[in-house]
Design a protein around this motif. Structure first.
Motif, PDB file in Angstrom:
ATOM      1  N   ALA A  46       0.723  -1.131   0.071  1.00 43.89           N
ATOM      2  CA  ALA A  46       0.031   0.123   0.152  1.00 43.89           C
ATOM      3  C   ALA A  46       1.076   1.382  -0.007  1.00 43.89           C
ATOM      4  CB  ALA A  46      -0.980   0.031   1.101  1.00 43.89           C
ATOM      5  N   GLY A  47       2.078   1.254   0.795  1.00 39.25           N
ATOM      6  CA  GLY A  47       2.901   2.350   0.566  1.00 39.25           C
ATOM      7  C   GLY A  47       3.575   2.857  -0.688  1.00 39.25           C
ATOM      8  N   VAL A  48       3.724   1.843  -1.539  1.00 38.28           N
ATOM      9  CA  VAL A  48       4.505   2.127  -2.715  1.00 38.28           C
ATOM     10  C   VAL A  48       3.412   2.104  -3.884  1.00 38.28           C
ATOM     11  CG1 VAL A  48       6.828   0.782  -2.079  1.00 38.28           C
ATOM     12  CG2 VAL A  48       4.851  -0.514  -3.229  1.00 38.28           C
ATOM     13  N   GLN A  49       2.246   1.790  -3.756  1.00 33.81           N
ATOM     14  CA  GLN A  49       1.182   1.976  -4.663  1.00 33.81           C
ATOM     15  C   GLN A  49       0.999   3.532  -5.308  1.00 33.81           C
ATOM     16  OE1 GLN A  49      -2.700   0.692  -3.313  1.00 33.81           O
ATOM     17  NE2 GLN A  49      -3.463   0.749  -5.418  1.00 33.81           N
ATOM     18  N   GLY A  50       1.316   3.664  -6.691  1.00 27.88           N
ATOM     19  CA  GLY A  50       1.241   4.856  -7.377  1.00 27.88           C
ATOM     20  C   GLY A  50       2.841   5.314  -7.253  1.00 27.88           C
ATOM     21  N   ARG A  51       3.461   5.015  -6.617  1.00 33.23           N
ATOM     22  CA  ARG A  51       5.076   5.702  -6.396  1.00 33.23           C
ATOM     23  C   ARG A  51       5.936   5.056  -7.855  1.00 33.23           C
ATOM     24  NH1 ARG A  51       5.781   9.249  -2.081  1.00 33.23           N
ATOM     25  NH2 ARG A  51       4.402   8.558  -0.622  1.00 33.23           N
ATOM     26  N   ALA A  52       6.631   6.074  -8.218  1.00 34.87           N
ATOM     27  CA  ALA A  52       7.580   5.609  -9.178  1.00 34.87           C
ATOM     28  C   ALA A  52       8.507   4.484  -9.086  1.00 34.87           C
ATOM     29  CB  ALA A  52       8.202   6.816  -9.866  1.00 34.87           C
ATOM     30  N   VAL A  53       8.940   3.646  -9.892  1.00 36.95           N
ATOM     31  CA  VAL A  53       9.923   2.700  -9.895  1.00 36.95           C
ATOM     32  C   VAL A  53      11.158   3.322 -10.182  1.00 36.95           C
ATOM     33  CG1 VAL A  53      10.883   0.515 -10.704  1.00 36.95           C
ATOM     34  CG2 VAL A  53       8.580   0.641 -10.326  1.00 36.95           C
ATOM     35  N   ILE A  54      12.261   3.084  -9.324  1.00 41.75           N
ATOM     36  CA  ILE A  54      13.345   3.685  -9.521  1.00 41.75           C
ATOM     37  C   ILE A  54      14.338   2.742 -10.365  1.00 41.75           C
ATOM     38  CG2 ILE A  54      15.730   4.418  -8.354  1.00 41.75           C
ATOM     39  CD1 ILE A  54      14.080   5.345  -5.919  1.00 41.75           C
ATOM     40  N   ASP A  55      14.631   3.057 -11.569  1.00 41.33           N
ATOM     41  CA  ASP A  55      15.473   2.183 -12.324  1.00 41.33           C
ATOM     42  C   ASP A  55      16.971   2.181 -12.115  1.00 41.33           C
ATOM     43  OD1 ASP A  55      16.006   0.486 -14.420  1.00 41.33           O
ATOM     44  OD2 ASP A  55      16.044   2.149 -15.941  1.00 41.33           O
ATOM     45  N   ALA A  56      17.143   1.850 -10.817  1.00 43.98           N
ATOM     46  CA  ALA A  56      18.717   1.812 -10.238  1.00 43.98           C
ATOM     47  C   ALA A  56      19.034   0.700  -9.255  1.00 43.98           C
ATOM     48  CB  ALA A  56      18.926   3.266  -9.797  1.00 43.98           C
ATOM     49  N   ASP A  57      20.042   0.448  -9.159  1.00 45.05           N
ATOM     50  CA  ASP A  57      20.389  -0.573  -7.987  1.00 45.05           C
ATOM     51  C   ASP A  57      20.997   0.078  -7.033  1.00 45.05           C
ATOM     52  OD1 ASP A  57      22.596  -0.267  -9.165  1.00 45.05           O
ATOM     53  OD2 ASP A  57      23.213  -2.438  -9.427  1.00 45.05           O
ATOM     54  N   ASP A  58      21.313   1.321  -6.760  1.00 45.59           N
ATOM     55  CA  ASP A  58      22.137   2.123  -5.894  1.00 45.59           C
ATOM     56  C   ASP A  58      21.282   3.191  -5.549  1.00 45.59           C
ATOM     57  OD1 ASP A  58      23.822   3.547  -4.429  1.00 45.59           O
ATOM     58  OD2 ASP A  58      25.566   3.150  -5.330  1.00 45.59           O
ATOM     59  N   TRP A  59      20.375   3.197  -4.487  1.00 46.60           N
ATOM     60  CA  TRP A  59      19.650   4.513  -4.303  1.00 46.60           C
ATOM     61  C   TRP A  59      20.485   5.661  -3.913  1.00 46.60           C
ATOM     62  CZ3 TRP A  59      18.918   7.931  -0.177  1.00 46.60           C
ATOM     63  CH2 TRP A  59      17.620   8.686  -0.433  1.00 46.60           C
ATOM     64  N   LEU A  60      21.378   5.613  -3.148  1.00 45.52           N
ATOM     65  CA  LEU A  60      22.005   6.702  -2.863  1.00 45.52           C
ATOM     66  C   LEU A  60      22.974   7.448  -4.000  1.00 45.52           C
ATOM     67  CD1 LEU A  60      22.597   8.214  -0.208  1.00 45.52           C
ATOM     68  CD2 LEU A  60      24.756   7.070   0.406  1.00 45.52           C
ATOM     69  N   ALA A  61      23.521   6.695  -4.756  1.00 42.44           N
ATOM     70  CA  ALA A  61      24.017   7.042  -5.993  1.00 42.44           C
ATOM     71  C   ALA A  61      22.862   7.968  -6.941  1.00 42.44           C
ATOM     72  CB  ALA A  61      24.783   6.130  -6.891  1.00 42.44           C
ATOM     73  N   TRP A  62      21.707   7.135  -7.122  1.00 46.71           N
ATOM     74  CA  TRP A  62      20.677   7.686  -7.949  1.00 46.71           C
ATOM     75  C   TRP A  62      20.179   9.081  -7.210  1.00 46.71           C
ATOM     76  CZ3 TRP A  62      15.582   8.468  -6.380  1.00 46.71           C
ATOM     77  CH2 TRP A  62      14.648   8.971  -7.543  1.00 46.71           C
ATOM     78  N   TRP A  63      19.861   9.076  -5.862  1.00 49.28           N
ATOM     79  CA  TRP A  63      19.521  10.036  -5.133  1.00 49.28           C
ATOM     80  C   TRP A  63      20.499  11.507  -5.413  1.00 49.28           C
ATOM     81  CZ3 TRP A  63      15.414  12.166  -3.543  1.00 49.28           C
ATOM     82  CH2 TRP A  63      15.231  13.325  -2.481  1.00 49.28           C
ATOM     83  N   THR A  64      21.682  11.104  -5.121  1.00 44.26           N
ATOM     84  CA  THR A  64      22.771  12.345  -5.452  1.00 44.26           C
ATOM     85  C   THR A  64      22.734  12.946  -6.536  1.00 44.26           C
ATOM     86  OG1 THR A  64      24.318  10.948  -3.547  1.00 44.26           O
ATOM     87  CG2 THR A  64      25.406  12.769  -4.895  1.00 44.26           C
ATOM     88  N   GLN A  65      22.847  11.800  -7.778  1.00 44.67           N
ATOM     89  CA  GLN A  65      22.747  12.341  -9.028  1.00 44.67           C
ATOM     90  C   GLN A  65      21.358  13.207  -9.318  1.00 44.67           C
ATOM     91  OE1 GLN A  65      22.294   9.477 -12.252  1.00 44.67           O
ATOM     92  NE2 GLN A  65      23.606  10.767 -13.561  1.00 44.67           N
ATOM     93  N   ARG A  66      20.498  12.909  -8.752  1.00 44.65           N
ATOM     94  CA  ARG A  66      19.176  13.410  -8.767  1.00 44.65           C
ATOM     95  C   ARG A  66      19.069  14.939  -8.284  1.00 44.65           C
ATOM     96  NH1 ARG A  66      13.430  11.315  -6.630  1.00 44.65           N
ATOM     97  NH2 ARG A  66      12.193  12.856  -7.360  1.00 44.65           N
ATOM     98  N   GLN A  67      19.882  15.262  -7.236  1.00 43.84           N
ATOM     99  CA  GLN A  67      19.904  16.337  -6.437  1.00 43.84           C
ATOM    100  C   GLN A  67      20.924  17.058  -7.065  1.00 43.84           C
ATOM    101  OE1 GLN A  67      17.640  16.992  -3.870  1.00 43.84           O
ATOM    102  NE2 GLN A  67      16.791  15.019  -4.825  1.00 43.84           N
ATOM    103  N   GLY A  68      22.132  16.706  -7.807  1.00 43.08           N
ATOM    104  CA  GLY A  68      23.328  17.403  -8.296  1.00 43.08           C
ATOM    105  C   GLY A  68      22.931  18.416  -9.545  1.00 43.08           C
TER     106      GLY A  68
END
Length: 146
Positions: A124-146
Protein backbone atom coordinates in the motif's frame (compact mmCIF):
# COMPACT_ATOMS: atom_id res chain seq x y z
CA UNK A 1 -4.11 8.16 18.37
CA UNK A 2 -3.05 4.54 18.34
CA UNK A 3 -1.61 3.13 21.55
CA UNK A 4 2.10 2.29 21.42
CA UNK A 5 2.93 -1.31 20.71
CA UNK A 6 5.60 -3.27 22.62
CA UNK A 7 8.98 -3.37 20.93
CA UNK A 8 9.73 -6.80 19.51
CA UNK A 9 13.38 -7.39 18.56
CA UNK A 10 14.17 -9.60 15.58
CA UNK A 11 17.12 -11.30 17.32
CA UNK A 12 18.98 -11.01 14.02
CA UNK A 13 22.68 -10.13 14.49
CA UNK A 14 22.94 -8.01 11.31
CA UNK A 15 20.98 -5.36 9.46
CA UNK A 16 21.24 -4.39 5.77
CA UNK A 17 20.43 -0.78 4.89
CA UNK A 18 19.82 0.40 1.32
CA UNK A 19 18.62 4.01 1.55
CA UNK A 20 19.01 7.02 3.85
CA UNK A 21 20.57 4.86 6.59
CA UNK A 22 23.65 4.19 4.44
CA UNK A 23 26.92 6.04 5.11
CA UNK A 24 26.48 9.62 3.93
CA UNK A 25 22.68 9.34 3.82
CA UNK A 26 20.42 11.81 5.61
CA UNK A 27 19.75 9.20 8.33
CA UNK A 28 23.27 7.72 8.34
CA UNK A 29 23.11 4.72 10.70
CA UNK A 30 26.00 6.20 12.71
CA UNK A 31 23.59 8.93 13.91
CA UNK A 32 21.76 6.27 15.90
CA UNK A 33 24.84 4.40 17.12
CA UNK A 34 28.19 6.09 16.49
CA UNK A 35 30.28 2.95 17.03
CA UNK A 36 28.16 0.60 14.90
CA UNK A 37 30.38 -1.93 13.14
CA UNK A 38 30.21 -1.91 9.34
CA UNK A 39 30.72 -5.47 8.09
CA UNK A 40 30.46 -5.12 4.31
CA UNK A 41 28.00 -5.02 1.45
CA UNK A 42 25.32 -7.27 0.05
CA UNK A 43 22.79 -7.25 -2.76
CA UNK A 44 19.10 -7.46 -1.90
CA UNK A 45 16.67 -9.01 -4.40
CA UNK A 46 14.13 -6.31 -5.03
CA UNK A 47 12.87 -3.18 -6.66
CA UNK A 48 13.26 0.35 -5.33
CA UNK A 49 10.37 2.82 -5.30
CA UNK A 50 10.61 6.61 -5.06
CA UNK A 51 9.07 7.61 -1.72
CA UNK A 52 10.26 11.22 -2.01
CA UNK A 53 13.36 11.80 0.12
CA UNK A 54 13.83 8.07 0.78
CA UNK A 55 13.33 4.75 -1.04
CA UNK A 56 11.02 1.84 -0.46
CA UNK A 57 12.26 -1.67 -1.29
CA UNK A 58 9.84 -4.34 -2.46
CA UNK A 59 11.18 -7.89 -2.50
CA UNK A 60 10.50 -9.00 -6.06
CA UNK A 61 13.89 -9.88 -7.47
CA UNK A 62 13.95 -7.34 -10.34
CA UNK A 63 17.29 -5.91 -9.27
CA UNK A 64 20.08 -6.71 -6.88
CA UNK A 65 19.91 -3.58 -4.73
CA UNK A 66 23.15 -2.45 -3.07
CA UNK A 67 23.03 -2.45 0.74
CA UNK A 68 25.48 -1.97 3.59
CA UNK A 69 25.58 -4.61 6.32
CA UNK A 70 26.09 -3.67 9.98
CA UNK A 71 26.16 -5.49 13.29
CA UNK A 72 22.81 -5.15 15.02
CA UNK A 73 22.02 -5.05 18.74
CA UNK A 74 18.64 -4.55 20.44
CA UNK A 75 19.25 -0.84 21.22
CA UNK A 76 20.14 -0.04 17.60
CA UNK A 77 17.22 -2.09 16.29
CA UNK A 78 14.87 -0.15 18.55
CA UNK A 79 16.18 3.15 17.07
CA UNK A 80 15.87 1.85 13.52
CA UNK A 81 12.30 0.68 14.20
CA UNK A 82 11.54 4.21 15.40
CA UNK A 83 13.15 5.78 12.30
CA UNK A 84 11.20 3.44 10.01
CA UNK A 85 8.01 4.22 11.99
CA UNK A 86 7.13 0.68 12.90
CA UNK A 87 7.56 1.36 16.61
CA UNK A 88 6.25 2.71 19.02
CA UNK A 89 3.37 3.25 16.59
CA UNK A 90 3.33 1.28 13.36
CA UNK A 91 2.16 3.53 10.52
CA UNK A 92 2.13 0.56 8.12
CA UNK A 93 4.68 1.84 5.59
CA UNK A 94 7.46 -0.69 6.36
CA UNK A 95 7.78 -4.16 7.85
CA UNK A 96 10.79 -6.07 9.12
CA UNK A 97 11.96 -9.13 7.20
CA UNK A 98 14.93 -11.42 7.62
CA UNK A 99 16.52 -12.49 4.34
CA UNK A 100 19.52 -14.59 3.38
CA UNK A 101 22.23 -12.78 1.40
CA UNK A 102 25.89 -13.10 0.48
CA UNK A 103 27.98 -10.76 2.63
CA UNK A 104 30.90 -9.19 0.76
CA UNK A 105 33.26 -8.33 3.64
CA UNK A 106 35.04 -4.98 3.76
CA UNK A 107 38.40 -6.71 4.12
CA UNK A 108 37.99 -8.24 0.67
CA UNK A 109 37.71 -11.76 2.06
CA UNK A 110 35.53 -14.55 0.75
CA UNK A 111 31.80 -13.82 0.50
CA UNK A 112 29.71 -15.68 3.07
CA UNK A 113 26.02 -16.48 3.45
CA UNK A 114 24.36 -14.55 6.30
CA UNK A 115 20.88 -13.61 7.44
CA UNK A 116 20.12 -9.90 7.70
CA UNK A 117 17.24 -7.80 8.93
CA UNK A 118 15.83 -5.43 6.33
CA UNK A 119 13.00 -2.92 6.27
CA UNK A 120 10.67 -3.66 3.36
CA UNK A 121 8.07 -1.26 1.97
CA UNK A 122 4.49 -2.50 2.25
CA UNK A 123 2.44 -2.76 -0.98
CA UNK A 124 0.00 0.00 0.00
CA UNK A 125 2.92 2.34 0.68
CA UNK A 126 4.42 2.01 -2.79
CA UNK A 127 1.14 2.04 -4.68
CA UNK A 128 1.31 4.84 -7.25
CA UNK A 129 5.00 5.52 -6.49
CA UNK A 130 7.50 5.60 -9.33
CA UNK A 131 9.89 2.68 -9.74
CA UNK A 132 13.55 3.68 -9.49
CA UNK A 133 15.52 2.27 -12.40
CA UNK A 134 18.72 1.82 -10.38
CA UNK A 135 20.30 -0.63 -7.97
CA UNK A 136 22.10 1.99 -5.84
CA UNK A 137 19.63 4.43 -4.27
CA UNK A 138 22.23 6.72 -2.71
CA UNK A 139 24.03 7.24 -6.06
CA UNK A 140 20.67 7.73 -7.81
CA UNK A 141 19.56 10.28 -5.19
CA UNK A 142 22.86 12.17 -5.27
CA UNK A 143 22.75 12.43 -9.06
CA UNK A 144 19.12 13.55 -8.96
CA UNK A 145 19.93 16.32 -6.46
CA UNK A 146 23.09 17.40 -8.29
Amino acid sequence: MTDPIPHIPSNCPMVAVYGTLRRGGSNDIRRWQADVRWLGHCRLPGQLHDMGPYPGLVLDGSYKVLAEVYELNPALERELDRVEEIWPVDIGEYAKHIVDVELLPLDGGQSQPVSVLIYVAQPAGVQGRAVIDADDWLAWWTQRQG
